[in-house]
Enzyme design. Sequence first.
Site: not given
Ligand SMILES: NC(=O)c1ccc[n+]([C@@H]2O[C@H](COP(=O)([O-])OP(=O)(O)OC[C@H]3O[C@@H](n4cnc5c(N)ncnc54)[C@H](O)[C@@H]3O)[C@@H](O)[C@H]2O)c1
Length: 343
Positions: A11-13, A175, A179
């Site tokens: 994913g992104f992060i 959501y 969390k």
């Molecule tokens: N981006 C933000 O602003 C933000 C803010 C607060 C919290 N978060 C948290 O940070 C984390 C990463 O966020 P992100 O923005 O990179 O999101 P993202 O959707 O780009 O990355 C999450 C990854 O998890 C994978 N995924 C989803 N369900 C899955 C499963 N059942 N099994 C295995 N993999 C699975 C997805 O394919 C995805 O690649 C998440 O937990 C999100 O809730 C993000």
Amino acid sequence: MSTYLVTGGAGFIGSHLGESLMASGHRVICLDSFSDSYDYRVKMRNVQQDSCRDSVAAITGKKEALAELSRCLESERYRLETVDIRDRAALERIFQSEPIDAVVHLAALPGVRASIEQPLLFDDVNVRGTLLLLETMKKYGVRKWVCASSSSVYGNNKRIPFSENDSVDSPISLYAATKKSCELMGYTYHHLYGIDGMMLRFFTVYGERQRPDLAIHKFAKLIDQGSEVPFYGDGSTKRDYTYIGDIVGGIRGALEYAENNESVYEVLNLGNSRMVSLGEMVECLEKELGKKAILRKLPAQPGDMTMTFADIGKARRLIGYEPRTSFEDGIRNFARWHGGRTS
Ligand SMILES: NC(=O)c1ccc[n+]([C@@H]2O[C@H](COP(=O)([O-])OP(=O)(O)OC[C@H]3O[C@@H](n4cnc5c(N)ncnc54)[C@H](O)[C@@H]3O)[C@@H](O)[C@H]2O)c1
């Protein structure tokens, strides 16, 4: 060299974190289901190396393309596992296959609005999936983890900046409730089984490869195309936007803290500690993209917080967290990346 399991690593992060860990000489097992939360090909590009481009592009089916990507990326430093965290047998296979020093758990279904539409699915992935991961860590003796929480747990907290000491008992979206549940389960497994955990409350993360469903990315695309930008409320809602490089620094700091200390359970805010209004965000994007936005004004959305603002004092003290990228610089980096992409 340590071996880290990064869930949601495509994913992104997660993809940025994986690169950072590898650049420091570590081994990364990237676990990701390439879920349909957004186009799986975007996630494939997040982790793809140039050397894989042609062999992967030659394959059309998702399963086959992912198998080729895993084969092509396999190295001493990296392994890609296309696995759903809810698949217990697959999780066990990974933990059995090689020693894991620590887990960074980022896999989740993100998105406030989507969680209101699909609450049971969000619960299944974010809560049950996290519990299965903790059970597997317990079984295989992995005792250190960092878990992605979110600023959304603060709901409509009126006290600013948001402090880890504030009550988070009133989540205003499913959501946010999932969390908060992850934080609570992290505490329980720390108490019962000595699993050391750092629960990181990320404040709206942006930058290169930002999720396409998030406002900055979505708005940039619409402004570029000359299409209408949905503008919820009167533009006064405020967010504490955190640049991806700073978040990766915070995750690395938290990981190090958990690894170097015994009996650790901490909740930490990772933000930029500056509020930017929706109106200011659009203006900044317009400036960097060199185009005016066509706004379509819409009523505020249920589940949306009016503001987020991180008190980062605890993260500063505990892990030396220091955000270095101003919103203006971060948007410039994002816009450069956005403009340079081929698709
Ligand atoms: N981006 C933000 O602003 C933000 C803010 C607060 C919290 N978060 C948290 O940070 C984390 C990463 O966020 P992100 O923005 O990179 O999101 P993202 O959707 O780009 O990355 C999450 C990854 O998890 C994978 N995924 C989803 N369900 C899955 C499963 N059942 N099994 C295995 N993999 C699975 C997805 O394919 C995805 O690649 C998440 O937990 C999100 O809730 C993000």
